[in-house]
Design a protein around this motif. Structure first.
Motif, short mmCIF file in Angstrom:
data_model
loop_
_atom_site.label_atom_id
_atom_site.label_comp_id
_atom_site.label_asym_id
_atom_site.label_seq_id
_atom_site.Cartn_x
_atom_site.Cartn_y
_atom_site.Cartn_z
N LEU A 256 9.43 0.84 3.88
CA LEU A 256 9.08 -0.10 4.78
C LEU A 256 10.06 -1.20 5.05
O LEU A 256 10.61 -1.53 6.24
CB LEU A 256 7.67 -0.54 4.65
CG LEU A 256 7.11 -1.67 5.66
CD1 LEU A 256 6.87 -0.85 7.21
CD2 LEU A 256 5.88 -2.11 5.12
N THR A 257 10.51 -1.65 3.85
CA THR A 257 11.67 -2.93 3.79
C THR A 257 12.84 -2.50 4.39
O THR A 257 13.34 -3.25 5.28
CB THR A 257 11.84 -3.50 2.51
OG1 THR A 257 10.41 -3.63 1.86
CG2 THR A 257 12.39 -4.50 2.35
N SER A 258 13.12 -1.40 4.03
CA SER A 258 14.58 -0.62 4.82
C SER A 258 14.55 -0.53 6.32
O SER A 258 15.42 -0.80 7.04
CB SER A 258 14.77 0.39 3.99
OG SER A 258 15.06 0.52 2.62
N VAL A 259 13.34 -0.04 6.83
CA VAL A 259 13.28 0.08 8.06
C VAL A 259 13.06 -1.15 8.97
O VAL A 259 13.61 -1.26 9.91
CB VAL A 259 11.54 1.06 8.47
CG1 VAL A 259 11.49 1.06 9.92
CG2 VAL A 259 11.90 2.36 7.94
N LEU A 260 12.34 -2.03 8.13
CA LEU A 260 12.36 -3.36 9.11
C LEU A 260 13.53 -4.21 9.20
O LEU A 260 13.76 -4.56 10.21
CB LEU A 260 11.17 -4.33 8.34
CG LEU A 260 9.66 -4.03 8.47
CD1 LEU A 260 8.83 -4.92 7.55
CD2 LEU A 260 9.33 -3.97 9.92
#
Length: 265
Positions: A256-260
């Motif tokens: 999720l952190t990478s996608v954001l």
């Protein structure tokens, strides 16, 4: 309205979120509080909203119940929105009436910051709704264990935080009872000038403080009577167990952190 506050309440269930180790849930919530600030456009906020509602559905907590719990703090979310709406002076001028000027950036910031606040409350509420107070205490204590080498009273800190969360609903129930008692005596909390409403709150606060101190004293006496002496040499009936699904939570968090990070401007 006080009885609708859900922060600090626990609802037993057998959902996958309930079954997770409290340490993975605590890590997730602490990290979510940080990564929510990565969102800075409609796509990233949309991703967070979808992710949060998927999380809620996995927890089997009724969305209607969760949203109704936000009603008591709705005014705070609206206040955040209007604060940005009227005080942000950037972008295209959308509306102008006397000294009131509303800019496009004000609307954008108002929606985004209010949404951020809304998501943070939902996710932190989900932690207490799916984790019992004793599990939160054990999880916090386990995560803070390395700080024992720095002479930090880890057990006492974890217990203090857990008791604080546990007694939020109790305090709200107590407030509701005192309000009803005061209203039966003719006190009006809902109408009249602000000055009169503030005066009406004073008779509410005094019995609330007295009741809180009395409850704290009773709790201290009960703990002392049962031989509580802190965490030194204390054993646990329920041992924490980190499983594959908890590792998966950390992986999803990193994803999720990478996608954001990739989707932000």
């Amino acid at each position: 309205m006080m009885d609708k506050i859900i922060i600090g309440r626990y609802i037993p269930s057998n959902s996958i979120v309930h079954q997770l180790d409290p340490r993975s849930k605590l890590i997730f919530v602490f990290a979510f509080v940080c990564i929510v600030f990565l969102a800075n456009n409609a796509v990233t906020y949309g991703t967070l909203v979808v992710f949060t509602f998927v999380l809620i559905s996995l927890s089997k907590i009724p969305i209607r119940f969760l949203l109704s719990g936000l009603k008591p703090i709705l005014w705070l979310i609206l206040f955040t929105f209007f604060l940005h709406l009227f005080f942000t002076k950037e972008g295209e001028l959308i509306f102008h009436l006397g000294f009131i000027k509303i800019y496009a950036e004000g609307i954008r910031q108002g929606i985004f910051i209010s949404l951020r606040f809304f998501l943070l409350i939902l996710v932190t509420s989900l932690l207490t709704l799916t984790t019992s107070p004793i599990s939160i205490t054990d999880g916090l204590e386990s995560l803070l264990n390395p700080f024992k080498k720095l002479k930090l009273p880890v057990h006492e800190l974890a217990l203090m935080m857990s008791i604080s969360l546990r007694f939020i609903p109790t305090l709200m129930d107590e407030t509701e009872k005192i309000m009803k008692a005061q209203m039966a005596r003719g006190t009006d909390f809902t109408s009249g000038p602000i000055k009169d409403r503030l005066k009406a709150i004073v008779p509410l606060l005094i019995p609330l403080f007295v009741s809180s101190f009395k409850r704290a004293e009773e709790l201290a006496i009960a703990m002392e009577a049962r031989g509580y002496r802190g965490g030194e040499g204390r054993t646990k009936y329920r041992l924490l167990s980190w499983r594959k699904k908890d590792t998966a939570v950390i992986f999803i968090l990193a994803l999720l952190t990478s996608v954001l990070w990739m989707l932000r401007n």
